[in-house]
Design an enzyme around this catalytic site. Structure first.
Site, PDB file in Angstrom:
ATOM      1  N   ASP A  13      46.910 132.229  -7.092  1.00 13.94           N
ATOM      2  CA  ASP A  13      48.093 133.017  -6.713  1.00 13.94           C
ATOM      3  C   ASP A  13      47.731 134.362  -6.087  1.00 13.94           C
ATOM      4  O   ASP A  13      48.458 135.342  -6.253  1.00 13.94           O
ATOM      5  CB  ASP A  13      49.019 133.253  -7.927  1.00 13.94           C
ATOM      6  CG  ASP A  13      49.337 131.971  -8.647  1.00 13.94           C
ATOM      7  OD1 ASP A  13      49.714 131.012  -7.972  1.00 13.94           O
ATOM      8  OD2 ASP A  13      49.192 131.921  -9.886  1.00 13.94           O
ATOM      9  N   LYS A  16      47.187 133.299  -0.622  1.00 19.99           N
ATOM     10  CA  LYS A  16      46.394 132.678   0.461  1.00 19.99           C
ATOM     11  C   LYS A  16      47.198 132.502   1.735  1.00 19.99           C
ATOM     12  O   LYS A  16      46.656 132.527   2.832  1.00 19.99           O
ATOM     13  CB  LYS A  16      45.883 131.310   0.019  1.00 19.99           C
ATOM     14  CG  LYS A  16      44.634 131.397  -0.782  1.00 19.99           C
ATOM     15  CD  LYS A  16      44.298 130.048  -1.375  1.00 19.99           C
ATOM     16  CE  LYS A  16      43.985 130.183  -2.824  1.00 19.99           C
ATOM     17  NZ  LYS A  16      44.809 129.537  -3.786  1.00 19.99           N
ATOM     18  N   LYS A  18      48.965 134.451   3.320  1.00 19.86           N
ATOM     19  CA  LYS A  18      48.758 135.602   4.219  1.00 19.86           C
ATOM     20  C   LYS A  18      47.570 135.382   5.137  1.00 19.86           C
ATOM     21  O   LYS A  18      47.618 135.662   6.326  1.00 19.86           O
ATOM     22  CB  LYS A  18      48.435 136.834   3.367  1.00 19.86           C
ATOM     23  CG  LYS A  18      49.605 137.588   2.957  1.00 19.86           C
ATOM     24  CD  LYS A  18      49.612 138.934   3.643  1.00 19.86           C
ATOM     25  CE  LYS A  18      51.028 139.264   3.976  1.00 19.86           C
ATOM     26  NZ  LYS A  18      51.154 140.359   4.889  1.00 19.86           N
ATOM     27  N   GLY A  40      50.564 126.009  -5.309  1.00 19.34           N
ATOM     28  CA  GLY A  40      51.871 126.389  -4.771  1.00 19.34           C
ATOM     29  C   GLY A  40      51.701 127.603  -3.914  1.00 19.34           C
ATOM     30  O   GLY A  40      51.129 128.593  -4.353  1.00 19.34           O
ATOM     31  N   HIS A  41      52.093 127.511  -2.671  1.00 23.63           N
ATOM     32  CA  HIS A  41      52.106 128.730  -1.901  1.00 23.63           C
ATOM     33  C   HIS A  41      53.307 128.761  -0.972  1.00 23.63           C
ATOM     34  O   HIS A  41      53.819 127.736  -0.557  1.00 23.63           O
ATOM     35  CB  HIS A  41      50.787 128.965  -1.141  1.00 23.63           C
ATOM     36  CG  HIS A  41      50.288 127.787  -0.399  1.00 23.63           C
ATOM     37  ND1 HIS A  41      49.178 127.097  -0.796  1.00 23.63           N
ATOM     38  CD2 HIS A  41      50.742 127.184   0.702  1.00 23.63           C
ATOM     39  CE1 HIS A  41      48.986 126.100   0.039  1.00 23.63           C
ATOM     40  NE2 HIS A  41      49.917 126.135   0.959  1.00 23.63           N
ATOM     41  N   THR A  42      53.741 129.981  -0.716  1.00 29.02           N
ATOM     42  CA  THR A  42      54.896 130.158   0.140  1.00 29.02           C
ATOM     43  C   THR A  42      54.381 130.541   1.514  1.00 29.02           C
ATOM     44  O   THR A  42      53.557 131.434   1.644  1.00 29.02           O
ATOM     45  CB  THR A  42      55.768 131.292  -0.430  1.00 29.02           C
ATOM     46  OG1 THR A  42      55.964 131.005  -1.805  1.00 29.02           O
ATOM     47  CG2 THR A  42      57.113 131.369   0.264  1.00 29.02           C
ATOM     48  N   ARG A 142      35.957 106.423 -14.062  1.00 25.88           N
ATOM     49  CA  ARG A 142      35.901 105.282 -13.139  1.00 25.88           C
ATOM     50  C   ARG A 142      36.996 104.259 -13.398  1.00 25.88           C
ATOM     51  O   ARG A 142      36.812 103.063 -13.254  1.00 25.88           O
ATOM     52  CB  ARG A 142      34.503 104.651 -13.150  1.00 25.88           C
ATOM     53  CG  ARG A 142      33.507 105.595 -12.498  1.00 25.88           C
ATOM     54  CD  ARG A 142      32.113 105.364 -12.901  1.00 25.88           C
ATOM     55  NE  ARG A 142      31.931 105.623 -14.325  1.00 25.88           N
ATOM     56  CZ  ARG A 142      30.775 105.592 -14.944  1.00 25.88           C
ATOM     57  NH1 ARG A 142      29.685 105.313 -14.274  1.00 25.88           N
ATOM     58  NH2 ARG A 142      30.692 105.831 -16.225  1.00 25.88           N
ATOM     59  N   GLN A 223      44.410 126.878  -6.445  1.00 26.60           N
ATOM     60  CA  GLN A 223      44.039 127.643  -7.658  1.00 26.60           C
ATOM     61  C   GLN A 223      43.045 128.759  -7.307  1.00 26.60           C
ATOM     62  O   GLN A 223      43.193 129.378  -6.271  1.00 26.60           O
ATOM     63  CB  GLN A 223      43.467 126.713  -8.748  1.00 26.60           C
ATOM     64  CG  GLN A 223      44.484 125.733  -9.304  1.00 26.60           C
ATOM     65  CD  GLN A 223      44.658 124.507  -8.445  1.00 26.60           C
ATOM     66  OE1 GLN A 223      43.701 123.879  -8.047  1.00 26.60           O
ATOM     67  NE2 GLN A 223      45.889 124.137  -8.153  1.00 26.60           N
ATOM     68  N   VAL A 298      55.135 129.805  -8.072  1.00 24.27           N
ATOM     69  CA  VAL A 298      55.894 129.015  -7.091  1.00 24.27           C
ATOM     70  C   VAL A 298      56.111 127.592  -7.614  1.00 24.27           C
ATOM     71  O   VAL A 298      57.148 126.976  -7.396  1.00 24.27           O
ATOM     72  CB  VAL A 298      55.117 128.947  -5.739  1.00 24.27           C
ATOM     73  CG1 VAL A 298      55.849 128.108  -4.705  1.00 24.27           C
ATOM     74  CG2 VAL A 298      54.862 130.334  -5.182  1.00 24.27           C
ATOM     75  N   GLY A 301      57.551 128.310 -11.911  1.00 26.22           N
ATOM     76  CA  GLY A 301      58.564 129.326 -12.197  1.00 26.22           C
ATOM     77  C   GLY A 301      58.216 130.170 -13.415  1.00 26.22           C
ATOM     78  O   GLY A 301      59.043 130.948 -13.900  1.00 26.22           O
ATOM     79  N   ARG A 302      56.979 130.019 -13.929  1.00 26.12           N
ATOM     80  CA  ARG A 302      56.583 130.810 -15.103  1.00 26.12           C
ATOM     81  C   ARG A 302      56.221 132.230 -14.677  1.00 26.12           C
ATOM     82  O   ARG A 302      55.650 132.432 -13.605  1.00 26.12           O
ATOM     83  CB  ARG A 302      55.334 130.200 -15.758  1.00 26.12           C
ATOM     84  CG  ARG A 302      55.579 128.897 -16.446  1.00 26.12           C
ATOM     85  CD  ARG A 302      54.327 128.408 -17.152  1.00 26.12           C
ATOM     86  NE  ARG A 302      53.334 127.918 -16.202  1.00 26.12           N
ATOM     87  CZ  ARG A 302      52.203 127.329 -16.557  1.00 26.12           C
ATOM     88  NH1 ARG A 302      51.896 127.202 -17.822  1.00 26.12           N
ATOM     89  NH2 ARG A 302      51.349 126.893 -15.660  1.00 26.12           N
ATOM     90  N   LYS A 330      48.243 142.355  -1.358  1.00 25.38           N
ATOM     91  CA  LYS A 330      49.219 143.061  -2.197  1.00 25.38           C
ATOM     92  C   LYS A 330      48.842 144.502  -2.541  1.00 25.38           C
ATOM     93  O   LYS A 330      49.177 144.990  -3.633  1.00 25.38           O
ATOM     94  CB  LYS A 330      49.490 142.257  -3.472  1.00 25.38           C
ATOM     95  CG  LYS A 330      50.177 140.916  -3.171  1.00 25.38           C
ATOM     96  CD  LYS A 330      50.745 140.321  -4.422  1.00 25.38           C
ATOM     97  CE  LYS A 330      51.890 139.381  -4.150  1.00 25.38           C
ATOM     98  NZ  LYS A 330      52.511 138.862  -5.360  1.00 25.38           N
ATOM     99  N   LEU A 331      48.143 145.169  -1.637  1.00 26.45           N
ATOM    100  CA  LEU A 331      47.781 146.564  -1.903  1.00 26.45           C
ATOM    101  C   LEU A 331      49.040 147.420  -2.061  1.00 26.45           C
ATOM    102  O   LEU A 331      49.079 148.353  -2.870  1.00 26.45           O
ATOM    103  CB  LEU A 331      46.914 147.098  -0.745  1.00 26.45           C
ATOM    104  CG  LEU A 331      46.379 148.518  -0.918  1.00 26.45           C
ATOM    105  CD1 LEU A 331      45.440 148.617  -2.112  1.00 26.45           C
ATOM    106  CD2 LEU A 331      45.659 149.000   0.341  1.00 26.45           C
TER     107      LEU A 331
HETATM  108  P1  IMP Z   1      46.541 122.048 -14.387  1.00 29.24           P
HETATM  109  O1  IMP Z   1      45.885 122.364 -13.073  1.00 29.24           O
HETATM  110  O2  IMP Z   1      47.998 121.660 -14.219  1.00 29.24           O
HETATM  111  O3  IMP Z   1      45.778 121.073 -15.212  1.00 29.24           O
HETATM  112  O4  IMP Z   1      46.566 123.414 -15.241  1.00 29.24           O
HETATM  113  C1  IMP Z   1      45.371 124.002 -15.739  1.00 29.24           C
HETATM  114  C2  IMP Z   1      45.423 125.517 -15.652  1.00 29.24           C
HETATM  115  O5  IMP Z   1      45.388 125.912 -14.283  1.00 29.24           O
HETATM  116  C3  IMP Z   1      46.705 126.141 -16.229  1.00 29.24           C
HETATM  117  O6  IMP Z   1      46.354 127.401 -16.794  1.00 29.24           O
HETATM  118  C4  IMP Z   1      47.567 126.349 -15.005  1.00 29.24           C
HETATM  119  O7  IMP Z   1      48.522 127.363 -15.211  1.00 29.24           O
HETATM  120  C5  IMP Z   1      46.508 126.752 -13.997  1.00 29.24           C
HETATM  121  N1  IMP Z   1      46.917 126.496 -12.600  1.00 29.24           N
HETATM  122  C6  IMP Z   1      47.005 125.305 -11.982  1.00 29.24           C
HETATM  123  N2  IMP Z   1      47.380 125.476 -10.700  1.00 29.24           N
HETATM  124  C7  IMP Z   1      47.514 126.797 -10.504  1.00 29.24           C
HETATM  125  C8  IMP Z   1      47.839 127.605  -9.354  1.00 29.24           C
HETATM  126  O8  IMP Z   1      48.071 127.138  -8.235  1.00 29.24           O
HETATM  127  N3  IMP Z   1      47.850 128.937  -9.561  1.00 29.24           N
HETATM  128  C9  IMP Z   1      47.547 129.507 -10.739  1.00 29.24           C
HETATM  129  N4  IMP Z   1      47.240 128.801 -11.827  1.00 29.24           N
HETATM  130  C10 IMP Z   1      47.207 127.452 -11.705  1.00 29.24           C
END
Ligand code: IMP
Length: 427
Positions: A13, A16, A18, A40-42, A142, A223, A298, A301-302, A330-331
């Site tokens: 998060d 990217k 940008k 997730g990216h916007t 496998r 990630q 994104v 929603g957490r 995000k400076l």
């Molecule tokens: P999983 O990828 O759904 O198995 O989640 C494993 C960990 O990676 C959890 O802490 C998620 O919140 C985190 N995570 C997975 N995808 C993202 C992402 O795109 N951004 C930030 N954290 C992520």
């Protein structure tokens, strides 16, 4: 042969989108090499905002070929709903290529993800619940199902049987759930085959040929570094390799082909899900970073956990990825703080430690050692060059660069597409 890897230098998060915006129309291929619809990216194009989870951002540029590499795990129902959403808004998605070796997130993988998390209780990972971990587990065991299996019904049936044998024992005897029927799963998977077919390709060959032809290929990590299964804060990680090496295995491109590795680095730190986070703030500053930075996932929603910049992590990201550049994002969110603390080292059991400890227990006990840098109050969103920034903002960036071990080549100063200061070109 410009092959660039773009990846998150912290816990994901970092913004990217940008960097992808900055590279704009100069990229011929955008490749996702790991993860799935947990990312997730916007992406903002004109006045339109698109939230993408699985598709590479290149899907929005008509001149670019988006590629889902072999290292990605694909949930076909999510893929189709993302494609439908884009098609309804007039985006042509016909150039998409998907590796026949990519693994499929089956409905039972999603079930196992959810029940496992529930079973772990307070020890849960905080996954996105999208079946990512169980799908990679099947791959390594496998017993995974690959996209190419959809085109041989007998093989598909045998593979689903093999995958469900053990899982049904677990579901019924341990998790107290109903068994999953092989026939139903096969039927669902086969229903995706025709629509997927035009996209399925030998992406390894396509990408290597593209590099031979001097095309610009951008490998887009999902990630972030600290969520890497090998190099992250295990077990509170995702189940793939977002780090730079993952681009090679997840797309079938040799390390000698990669010319640039760009780490996206937020000017402060955030994380979602469970796990250690030394600079996490539980006070008004943390709340302010969350509010001003719009720190909400994104995909899920957490609310994201927020804290000050951690230079130990940035140095670590430089090392494990071989970063050539940073893109600082995000400076502008930091505007208004009189003093900005930056974590320069950790204190572990009374000792000052400069580098990320390899021991998980030590990392859990790490206390941030802060240095405080003077802040700025001027609006920086219209800055076009480094010298437009207030002196204290310049000094903040320079300090981060020095501590982090790679040049900061671009700076995000606002949410808009053009609110970016480019210092060194990425191409
Ligand atoms: P999983 O990828 O759904 O198995 O989640 C494993 C960990 O990676 C959890 O802490 C998620 O919140 C985190 N995570 C997975 N995808 C993202 C992402 O795109 N951004 C930030 N954290 C992520």
């Amino acid at each position: 042969m410009p092959a660039l890897v773009l990846l998150g230098a912290q816990w994901g998060d970092e913004g990217k989108g940008k960097a992808t915006d900055l590279l704009g129309g100069s990229v011929d291929y955008v490749v996702r090499y790991q993860g799935g619809n947990n990312a997730g990216h916007t992406v903002v194009v004109g006045d339109q905002k698109y939230a993408l989870h699985l598709l590479p951002s290149g899907i929005l540029s008509p001149e670019c070929t988006p590629v889902i590499g072999n290292g990605v795990v694909v949930d076909p129902s999510v893929l189709f709903s993302e494609l439908n959403g884009l098609n309804e808004r007039g985006v042509d998605t016909s150039k998409l290529l998907i590796s026949g070796n990519a693994h499929i997130i089956t409905p039972y993988n999603v079930t196992v993800d959810k029940v496992t998390e529930r079973f772990l209780g307070k020890r849960k990972i905080g996954t996105t619940g999208r079946g990512i971990g169980p799908t990679y587990a099947d791959k390594i065991n496998r017993v995974g199902i690959r996209i190419q299996d959809l085109y041989d019904e007998s093989i598909l049936t045998q593979k689903v049987e093999a995958a469900l044998d053990g899982k049904n024992q677990l579901l019924t005897k341990v998790f107290n759930r109903r068994a999953i029927e092989v026939g139903k799963v096969v039927e669902e998977l086969l229903s995706y085959a025709d629509r997927l077919k035009p996209y399925v390709a030998d992406t390894v060959l396509v990408l290597n040929r593209a590099l031979e032809d001097d095309k610009v290929v951008l490998f887009e990590g999902g990630q972030g570094t600290l969520l890497d299964i090998d190099h992250g804060t295990y077990p509170f990680v995702t189940s793939s390799n977002p780090t730079a090496g993952g681009a090679c295995t997840g797309a079938g491109v040799g390390p000698t082909k990669i010319s640039r590795v760009i780490g996206i680095l937020k000017a402060y730190t955030t994380r979602v899900g469970s796990g250690p986070f030394p600079t996490e703030l539980f006070d008004e500053d943390g709340e302010a970073l969350r509010r001003i930075g719009g720190e909400r996932g994104v995909t899920t929603g957490r609310d994201r956990r927020c804290g000050w910049f951690d230079a130990v992590i940035a140095r670590y990201a430089t090392r494990v990825n071989g970063l050539t550049d940073f893109f600082l994002t995000k400076l502008d969110v930091l505007t208004g703080w009189e003093q900005i603390p930056v974590c320069v080292a950790y204190e572990i059991d009374g000792k000052r430690v400069e580098e990320l400890p390899y021991s998980q227990s030590d990392f859990h006990h790490a206390k941030p050692v802060y240095e405080t840098l003077p802040g700025w109050s001027e609006d920086i969103t219209s800055a076009k060059s480094f010298s437009d920034l207030p002196k204290n903002a310049q000094n903040y960036v320079k300090a981060l660069e020095e501590m982090s071990g790679a040049p900061i080549s671009a700076i995000g100063v606002g949410p808009g597409r053009d609110e970016t200061i480019e210092i060194n070109s990425f191409l």
